[in-house]
Design a protein around this motif. Structure first.
Motif, PDB file in Angstrom:
ATOM      1  N   UNK A   1     -16.380  13.818  -5.797  1.00  0.00           N
ATOM      2  CA  UNK A   1     -15.741  13.066  -6.716  1.00  0.00           C
ATOM      3  C   UNK A   1     -14.657  12.651  -6.088  1.00  0.00           C
ATOM      4  N   UNK A   2     -14.483  10.581  -4.804  1.00  0.00           N
ATOM      5  CA  UNK A   2     -13.119  10.559  -4.956  1.00  0.00           C
ATOM      6  C   UNK A   2     -12.484   9.722  -6.507  1.00  0.00           C
ATOM      7  N   UNK A   3     -11.195  10.548  -5.230  1.00  0.00           N
ATOM      8  CA  UNK A   3     -10.308   9.799  -7.355  1.00  0.00           C
ATOM      9  C   UNK A   3     -10.423   8.166  -7.380  1.00  0.00           C
ATOM     10  N   UNK A   4     -10.290   7.364  -8.604  1.00  0.00           N
ATOM     11  CA  UNK A   4      -9.384   6.057  -8.133  1.00  0.00           C
ATOM     12  C   UNK A   4      -8.090   6.450  -8.117  1.00  0.00           C
ATOM     13  N   UNK A   5      -7.702   5.620  -7.559  1.00  0.00           N
ATOM     14  CA  UNK A   5      -6.804   5.522  -6.852  1.00  0.00           C
ATOM     15  C   UNK A   5      -5.359   4.169  -6.720  1.00  0.00           C
ATOM     16  N   UNK A   6      -4.229   4.253  -7.487  1.00  0.00           N
ATOM     17  CA  UNK A   6      -3.843   2.654  -6.652  1.00  0.00           C
ATOM     18  C   UNK A   6      -2.410   3.639  -5.923  1.00  0.00           C
ATOM     19  N   UNK A   7      -1.656   3.154  -4.575  1.00  0.00           N
ATOM     20  CA  UNK A   7      -0.584   3.037  -4.360  1.00  0.00           C
ATOM     21  C   UNK A   7       0.603   2.375  -4.431  1.00  0.00           C
ATOM     22  N   UNK A   8       1.631   3.099  -5.355  1.00  0.00           N
ATOM     23  CA  UNK A   8       2.672   1.767  -5.955  1.00  0.00           C
ATOM     24  C   UNK A   8       4.047   2.722  -5.311  1.00  0.00           C
ATOM     25  N   UNK A   9       4.836   1.707  -4.604  1.00  0.00           N
ATOM     26  CA  UNK A   9       5.756   1.916  -3.623  1.00  0.00           C
ATOM     27  C   UNK A   9       7.027   0.769  -4.293  1.00  0.00           C
ATOM     28  N   UNK A  10       7.376   1.996  -4.928  1.00  0.00           N
ATOM     29  CA  UNK A  10       8.863   2.262  -5.960  1.00  0.00           C
ATOM     30  C   UNK A  10      10.190   1.203  -5.107  1.00  0.00           C
ATOM     31  N   UNK A  11      10.891   0.460  -4.998  1.00  0.00           N
ATOM     32  CA  UNK A  11      11.837  -0.097  -4.492  1.00  0.00           C
ATOM     33  C   UNK A  11      12.898   1.515  -4.735  1.00  0.00           C
ATOM     34  N   UNK A  12      13.680   1.951  -3.598  1.00  0.00           N
ATOM     35  CA  UNK A  12      15.088   2.609  -3.854  1.00  0.00           C
ATOM     36  C   UNK A  12      15.901   2.800  -5.675  1.00  0.00           C
ATOM     37  N   UNK A  69      -9.251  -0.666  -6.692  1.00  0.00           N
ATOM     38  CA  UNK A  69      -9.732   0.830  -5.687  1.00  0.00           C
ATOM     39  C   UNK A  69      -8.246   0.757  -4.803  1.00  0.00           C
ATOM     40  N   UNK A  70      -7.688   1.371  -4.321  1.00  0.00           N
ATOM     41  CA  UNK A  70      -6.529   1.683  -3.514  1.00  0.00           C
ATOM     42  C   UNK A  70      -5.902   0.844  -2.953  1.00  0.00           C
ATOM     43  N   UNK A  71      -5.270  -0.032  -3.935  1.00  0.00           N
ATOM     44  CA  UNK A  71      -4.615  -0.786  -3.337  1.00  0.00           C
ATOM     45  C   UNK A  71      -3.152  -0.866  -3.577  1.00  0.00           C
ATOM     46  N   UNK A  72      -2.503  -1.054  -2.822  1.00  0.00           N
ATOM     47  CA  UNK A  72      -1.114  -0.650  -2.579  1.00  0.00           C
ATOM     48  C   UNK A  72       0.168  -1.931  -3.251  1.00  0.00           C
ATOM     49  N   UNK A  73       0.480  -1.171  -3.999  1.00  0.00           N
ATOM     50  CA  UNK A  73       1.895  -2.533  -4.619  1.00  0.00           C
ATOM     51  C   UNK A  73       2.938  -1.686  -4.205  1.00  0.00           C
TER      52      UNK A  73
END
Length: 245
Positions: A1-12, A69-73
């Motif tokens: 079963x696919x995990x529910x995830x959110x992609x978080x892209x942090x500033x350096x 789900x799957x949102x990129x922030x």
């Protein structure tokens, strides 16, 4: 079963707070559908006090937003000078027990700075909120407390770098030589005869210019450390950005 995830892209600038395995900048965080975006960010060790904004698809999102789900922030760092909540202007500060030298330097520059070398976390949090002070600390766990209204992480161990960072980040107005470095009270000029009983004999014979704290009654004069203090003041004046209007 696919995990529910959110992609978080942090500033350096924020990756310092992340666990080493995540310091590439993009974190795929598990998400149960109920946690807020702010909770996800803080669960990775990044205090919201250090975050300037949360963005997805060009839109700014509040920390209370529940990502899909799957949102990129994108997690942006705080701008400089940093906006503060209503009631926090001009900036006033409260420092934790590890920042005594920084506290004295801020007071030297005339910046309202509360400090005590024997305070616990709950009392610091309560005072910062009650007095509308920005809490400066090297303890990121203290900044992760949800009740804190305004705070900032002090990264460097070096007092010069600490001071530069605070002045750049908050642009407080400077009024050097107007506050007591011991208690934060206001200073006023004092005639030699008014303070003579508090002076060592050598000081009475050598100096004629004095100031006295209106709270703790400490007396100050341009003594042996004056050149170093002047260096700190001149450096701050040269480096500090213009205050916000």
């Amino acid at each position: 079963m696919q995990r529910a995830t959110v992609d978080l892209r942090f500033a350096p600038e924020l990756r310092f707070f992340l666990p080493p395995r995540h310091r590439g900048g993009t974190v795929r965080a598990d998400h149960d559908g109920t946690a807020s975006l702010g909770h996800l960010v803080q669960s990775l060790g990044v205090p919201l006090t250090e975050v300037g904004g949360l963005y997805a698809d060009g839109d700014r999102l509040p920390p209370a937003h529940r990502p899909r789900l799957g949102q990129r922030v994108d997690v942006a760092t705080a701008p400089r000078p940093q906006p503060l909540p209503p009631g926090f202007h001009p900036p006033r500060f409260l420092l934790d027990v590890h920042l005594g030298t920084l506290a004295r330097r801020l007071r030297l520059l005339g910046i309202d700075t509360a400090y005590d070398n024997d305070r616990d976390d709950p009392s610091l949090l309560a005072q910062a909120n009650a007095e509308h002070r920005v809490l400066l600390t090297r303890d990121r766990g203290l900044l992760l407390r949800r009740a804190l209204r305004a705070g900032a992480h002090v990264r460097s161990h070096r007092p010069d770098e600490q001071l530069d960072d605070v002045l750049e980040r908050f642009a407080p107005p400077l009024a050097p030589w107007t506050r007591c470095v011991h208690c934060n009270g206001p200073l006023a000029p004092a005639a030699k005869e008014e303070v003579a009983e508090q002076l060592p004999a050598g000081t009475r014979a050598t100096y004629d210019t004095f100031a006295r704290c209106q709270v703790c009654r400490s007396v100050f004069w341009p003594g042996a450390h004056h050149d170093e203090l002047t260096r700190i003041v001149d450096r701050a004046r040269a480096a500090a950005p213009r205050p916000r209007s």
